[in-house]
Design an enzyme around this catalytic site. Structure first.
Site, PDB file in Angstrom:
ATOM      1  N   CYS A   1       1.269  -1.779  15.121  1.00 45.70           N
ATOM      2  CA  CYS A   1       1.333  -1.625  13.667  1.00 45.70           C
ATOM      3  C   CYS A   1       0.755  -2.839  12.960  1.00 45.70           C
ATOM      4  CB  CYS A   1       2.796  -1.425  13.248  1.00 45.70           C
ATOM      5  SG  CYS A   1       3.033  -1.269  11.465  1.00 45.70           S
TER       6      CYS A   1
ATOM      7  N   CYS B   1       3.539   8.484   0.768  1.00 43.64           N
ATOM      8  CA  CYS B   1       4.087   7.491   1.695  1.00 43.64           C
ATOM      9  C   CYS B   1       4.193   6.164   0.953  1.00 43.64           C
ATOM     10  CB  CYS B   1       3.167   7.356   2.906  1.00 43.64           C
ATOM     11  SG  CYS B   1       3.665   6.088   4.092  1.00 43.64           S
TER      12      CYS B   1
ATOM     13  N   CYS C   1       6.559  -6.907   7.446  1.00 46.42           N
ATOM     14  CA  CYS C   1       7.693  -6.370   8.197  1.00 46.42           C
ATOM     15  C   CYS C   1       8.051  -7.330   9.323  1.00 46.42           C
ATOM     16  CB  CYS C   1       7.337  -4.998   8.781  1.00 46.42           C
ATOM     17  SG  CYS C   1       8.687  -4.193   9.685  1.00 46.42           S
TER      18      CYS C   1
ATOM     19  N   CYS D   1       6.282  -4.430  15.545  1.00 46.46           N
ATOM     20  CA  CYS D   1       5.739  -3.394  16.437  1.00 46.46           C
ATOM     21  C   CYS D   1       4.289  -3.732  16.778  1.00 46.46           C
ATOM     22  CB  CYS D   1       5.813  -2.027  15.763  1.00 46.46           C
ATOM     23  SG  CYS D   1       7.496  -1.509  15.322  1.00 46.46           S
TER      24      CYS D   1
ATOM     25  N   GLU E   1       0.831  -1.199   0.000  1.00 49.07           N
ATOM     26  CA  GLU E   1       0.000   0.000   0.000  1.00 49.07           C
ATOM     27  C   GLU E   1       0.864   1.247   0.000  1.00 49.07           C
ATOM     28  OE1 GLU E   1      -4.191  -1.357   1.979  1.00 49.07           O
ATOM     29  OE2 GLU E   1      -2.616  -0.756   3.386  1.00 49.07           O
TER      30      GLU E   1
ATOM     31  N   CYS F   1      -0.875   6.162   9.768  1.00 49.88           N
ATOM     32  CA  CYS F   1       0.344   5.517  10.288  1.00 49.88           C
ATOM     33  C   CYS F   1      -0.012   4.290  11.107  1.00 49.88           C
ATOM     34  CB  CYS F   1       1.117   6.502  11.157  1.00 49.88           C
ATOM     35  SG  CYS F   1       1.908   7.830  10.246  1.00 49.88           S
TER      36      CYS F   1
END
Length: 386
Positions: free
Chosen positions: A154, A140, A147, A151, A120, A382
């Site tokens: 996230c 962005c 990932c 985190c 994305e 975010c």
């Protein structure tokens, strides 16, 4: 009594977060981009000049890309005699498969890759800048599918790492987004931030190749200070790679206390002071080459009852202020809202706590701003990309 109840609440939160972390299933441990046919986006200026029979034509080709135009069609200014020479070489293999326009005007793009995976990217138009008095759009982009940093706040971190992106796949995001911004009548894309899916320093070589093309005058021609690489700082060795990346740097700190940081970013291995010193060394090297690249953005997602009190603010100031010693570097702290990712038992810090946190950092000597969320209603903010 209240303290005891608060402790029990936090213990429940951390237990639930830990369970989510341990049940996460990683699709792949590969950190390599997927093999794909070579595209025109990957050609060096010299190679493109050879194919198009002239450096001037190569510059015209990239001028089209900068404007979001397709140089292989009538949109471009290439001679009809030259176009057949590149007709059988794909410009890119990626495409926009879905688009969502959020209530506040951000545009989330789901970009399908050649192997069926997707990433994305988000277009974020803004009002006139206070200094330049110009409207602009920030893009962005993602550096990986998923990932490995995990985190807890996230959505990408909950995916695990699928694979890294190639430079061509990152450049394709920029081109496709520029083209879509042009079609939608958005302000020009003037800023690019590596704050989408993935950890850029876990794909440092491909990210560096991408940066070189982004800031090349004969490439996308972005200003060095308008491209930002954001990283959690996986290790001092990884952070050292930033010395060769001539763009702005953001450190996703989130907590100065080692124990809290480890809970929020479970893959944290090194003490925060050790990571801080690695950033400081890199910034000192960068200052010798270009003073404007010696500053550091520090990103902190504030969570209710976890990292938003006075003690957390004081610890953050103690961690970051040494970077400013000597006067060559300045730290600019961005306080980020927590954007919900579903069933994770975390809450955003209360507005009063955020304001108090900011004021405490300012009094300590750190420039501090509160970032407003964009695209949260459509999972485009975010921490919500996945």
């Amino acid at each position: 009594m209240l303290i005891s109840r608060t402790r029990r609440t936090l213990q429940c939160v951390w237990q639930a977060v830990a369970e989510l972390s341990t049940t996460r299933r990683y699709q792949s441990s590969s950190n390599q981009p997927s093999r794909q046919p070579r595209t025109l986006m990957e050609f060096s200026a010299r190679e493109l000049g050879d194919v198009l029979e002239g450096a001037g034509r190569a510059k015209m080709f990239w001028k089209c890309l900068r404007q979001g135009l397709n140089p292989k069609t009538k949109e471009g200014n290439l001679s009809s005699r030259i176009i057949p020479r590149i007709q059988n070489i794909p410009l890119l293999l990626e495409r926009i498969s879905k688009e969502v326009v959020t209530n506040d005007g951000a545009v989330k793009l789901l970009i399908q890759l050649h192997d069926g995976n997707s990433v994305e990217a988000v277009l974020i138009p803004s009002n006139k800048h206070t200094e330049s008095n110009r409207e602009r759009t920030t893009l962005c982009i993602s550096s990986q599918v998923g990932c490995a940093r995990a985190c807890v706040f996230c959505a990408t971190g909950r995916m695990g790492l699928v694979r890294s992106l190639s430079s061509a796949e990152m450049l394709a995001q920029v081109y496709l987004a520029k083209r879509r911004a042009r079609e939608l009548g958005l302000p020009e894309v003037s800023n690019v931030v590596f704050m989408g899916m993935g950890e850029p320093l876990n794909n440092a070589t491909q990210v560096q190749h991408t940066l070189e093309r982004l800031v090349d005058r004969d490439g996308f021609d972005f200003s060095l200070t308008r491209v930002t690489v954001s990283t959690v700082g996986p290790s001092p060795r990884a952070i050292a790679r930033l010395a060769d990346m001539p763009v702005s740097v953001a450190w996703s700190v989130h907590a100065a206390d080692d124990a809290v940081r480890k809970r929020l970013v479970p893959t944290t291995v090194h003490p925060m002071a050790e990571l801080r010193d690695a950033f400081r060394a890199v910034l000192q090297q960068r200052a010798l080459a270009r003073a404007s690249l010696a500053d550091l953005f520090a990103e902190v997602t504030l969570l209710d009852g976890i990292n938003d009190d006075d003690a957390a603010a004081d610890a953050l100031a103690h961690l970051l202020l040494p970077i400013q010693e000597g006067g060559t570097s300045q730290v600019k702290v961005n306080l980020l809202p927590y954007n919900s990712i579903g069933d994770v038992p975390l809450r955003p810090a209360k507005p009063d706590a955020v304001l108090a946190f900011r004021e405490r950092l300012i009094r300590a000597g750190l420039v501090t701003t509160i970032r407003q969320p964009r695209g949260a209603d459509s999972a485009a903010a975010c921490g919500q990309l996945a």
